[in-house]
Motif scaffolding. Sequence first.
Motif, mmCIF file in Angstrom:
data_model
loop_
_atom_site.group_PDB
_atom_site.id
_atom_site.type_symbol
_atom_site.label_atom_id
_atom_site.label_comp_id
_atom_site.label_asym_id
_atom_site.label_seq_id
_atom_site.Cartn_x
_atom_site.Cartn_y
_atom_site.Cartn_z
ATOM 1 N N VAL A 54 38.450 39.664 48.882
ATOM 2 C CA VAL A 54 37.150 40.013 49.455
ATOM 3 C C VAL A 54 36.288 40.844 48.512
ATOM 4 C CG1 VAL A 54 37.930 39.809 51.831
ATOM 5 C CG2 VAL A 54 38.092 42.015 50.675
ATOM 6 N N HIS A 55 36.891 41.619 47.630
ATOM 7 C CA HIS A 55 36.071 42.447 46.748
ATOM 8 C C HIS A 55 35.317 41.616 45.709
ATOM 9 C CE1 HIS A 55 40.076 42.485 44.757
ATOM 10 N NE2 HIS A 55 39.351 42.323 43.684
ATOM 11 N N TRP A 56 35.712 40.364 45.477
ATOM 12 C CA TRP A 56 34.989 39.513 44.535
ATOM 13 C C TRP A 56 33.580 39.231 45.033
ATOM 14 C CZ3 TRP A 56 38.564 35.063 42.495
ATOM 15 C CH2 TRP A 56 39.685 35.615 41.890
ATOM 16 N N SER A 57 33.415 39.044 46.321
ATOM 17 C CA SER A 57 32.124 38.634 46.861
ATOM 18 C C SER A 57 31.028 39.679 46.668
ATOM 19 C CB SER A 57 32.260 38.289 48.345
ATOM 20 O OG SER A 57 32.636 39.439 49.079
ATOM 21 N N VAL A 58 31.408 40.917 46.447
ATOM 22 C CA VAL A 58 30.414 41.965 46.215
ATOM 23 C C VAL A 58 30.390 42.404 44.747
ATOM 24 C CG1 VAL A 58 30.359 42.809 48.583
ATOM 25 C CG2 VAL A 58 32.016 43.772 46.984
ATOM 26 N N GLY A 59 31.053 41.637 43.886
ATOM 27 C CA GLY A 59 31.011 41.910 42.456
ATOM 28 C C GLY A 59 31.910 43.025 41.980
ATOM 29 N N LEU A 60 32.901 43.402 42.746
ATOM 30 C CA LEU A 60 33.819 44.479 42.351
ATOM 31 C C LEU A 60 34.991 43.883 41.571
ATOM 32 C CD1 LEU A 60 33.791 46.550 45.662
ATOM 33 C CD2 LEU A 60 32.486 46.964 43.568
ATOM 34 N N PHE A 61 34.780 43.676 40.294
ATOM 35 C CA PHE A 61 35.801 43.070 39.459
ATOM 36 C C PHE A 61 36.668 44.106 38.750
ATOM 37 C CE2 PHE A 61 32.463 39.911 39.822
ATOM 38 C CZ PHE A 61 33.202 38.816 40.257
ATOM 39 N N GLY A 62 36.435 45.370 38.960
ATOM 40 C CA GLY A 62 37.197 46.431 38.310
ATOM 41 C C GLY A 62 38.627 46.547 38.797
ATOM 42 N N TYR A 63 38.992 45.785 39.787
ATOM 43 C CA TYR A 63 40.342 45.872 40.326
ATOM 44 C C TYR A 63 41.385 45.218 39.425
ATOM 45 C CZ TYR A 63 38.440 47.476 44.747
ATOM 46 O OH TYR A 63 37.819 48.209 45.709
ATOM 47 N N PHE A 64 40.998 44.286 38.582
ATOM 48 C CA PHE A 64 41.971 43.528 37.810
ATOM 49 C C PHE A 64 42.855 44.403 36.920
ATOM 50 C CE2 PHE A 64 38.830 40.318 38.976
ATOM 51 C CZ PHE A 64 39.668 39.477 39.686
ATOM 52 N N PRO A 65 42.307 45.386 36.216
ATOM 53 C CA PRO A 65 43.192 46.244 35.423
ATOM 54 C C PRO A 65 44.206 47.001 36.292
ATOM 55 C CG PRO A 65 40.939 46.490 34.701
ATOM 56 C CD PRO A 65 40.906 45.679 35.962
ATOM 57 N N THR A 66 43.837 47.329 37.522
ATOM 58 C CA THR A 66 44.783 48.051 38.369
ATOM 59 C C THR A 66 45.935 47.161 38.806
ATOM 60 O OG1 THR A 66 43.555 47.623 40.416
ATOM 61 C CG2 THR A 66 43.003 49.627 39.210
ATOM 62 N N TYR A 67 45.714 45.855 38.895
ATOM 63 C CA TYR A 67 46.833 44.948 39.198
ATOM 64 C C TYR A 67 47.863 45.018 38.077
ATOM 65 C CZ TYR A 67 43.679 42.600 42.559
ATOM 66 O OH TYR A 67 42.832 42.293 43.575
ATOM 67 N N SER A 68 47.395 44.949 36.845
ATOM 68 C CA SER A 68 48.308 44.995 35.701
ATOM 69 C C SER A 68 49.007 46.340 35.608
ATOM 70 C CB SER A 68 47.551 44.722 34.398
ATOM 71 O OG SER A 68 47.027 43.422 34.415
ATOM 72 N N LEU A 69 48.260 47.406 35.808
ATOM 73 C CA LEU A 69 48.855 48.742 35.757
ATOM 74 C C LEU A 69 49.879 48.913 36.876
ATOM 75 C CD1 LEU A 69 48.897 51.439 34.309
ATOM 76 C CD2 LEU A 69 47.008 52.175 35.767
ATOM 77 N N GLY A 70 49.574 48.408 38.051
ATOM 78 C CA GLY A 70 50.526 48.466 39.165
ATOM 79 C C GLY A 70 51.805 47.718 38.848
ATOM 80 N N ASN A 71 51.683 46.559 38.218
ATOM 81 C CA ASN A 71 52.877 45.802 37.820
ATOM 82 C C ASN A 71 53.684 46.561 36.778
ATOM 83 O OD1 ASN A 71 52.527 43.582 39.508
ATOM 84 N ND2 ASN A 71 51.162 42.578 38.059
ATOM 85 N N LEU A 72 53.000 47.184 35.825
ATOM 86 C CA LEU A 72 53.685 47.972 34.806
ATOM 87 C C LEU A 72 54.451 49.130 35.453
ATOM 88 C CD1 LEU A 72 52.448 48.865 31.363
ATOM 89 C CD2 LEU A 72 53.127 50.741 32.847
ATOM 90 N N TYR A 73 53.786 49.848 36.357
ATOM 91 C CA TYR A 73 54.444 50.954 37.057
ATOM 92 C C TYR A 73 55.616 50.444 37.902
ATOM 93 C CZ TYR A 73 50.654 54.273 35.932
ATOM 94 O OH TYR A 73 49.764 55.103 35.304
ATOM 95 N N ALA A 74 55.445 49.306 38.553
ATOM 96 C CA ALA A 74 56.526 48.742 39.372
ATOM 97 C C ALA A 74 57.739 48.410 38.518
ATOM 98 C CB ALA A 74 56.038 47.502 40.108
ATOM 99 N N GLY A 75 57.514 47.910 37.306
ATOM 100 C CA GLY A 75 58.632 47.630 36.408
ATOM 101 C C GLY A 75 59.404 48.890 36.069
#
Length: 99
Positions: A5-26
């Motif tokens: 849903v955040h794509w529809s309002v142009g909030l693309f800043g979430y993508f780096p947090t996905y990668s960082l979350g995966n790194l932390y999860a590892g």
Amino acid sequence: FLQDVHWSVGLFGYFPTYSLGNLYAGCLNKALRAQVAGVDAALAAGNAAPATDWLRDNLQSKGGLLPPRATIETACGFAPSADPLLDYFEEKFRAIYAL
């Protein structure tokens, strides 16, 4: 259709947090397995208590007290890096694809 849903309002800043979350999860995965004997067997038997207890004691109870990187370092006992996540991927995909 937009995937999130955040794509529809142009909030693309979430993508780096996905990668960082995966790194932390590892990192958390590596530390959990090193510190909680038999955690995989417990999870396979439907007993999440050892894992959730470790997460509560080492991560969740301290989550708002430190910046994210320091929280992960405190929980895991080592500085966050991509190595634990890459090790997990290698182990997983070797088993799946008989590499």
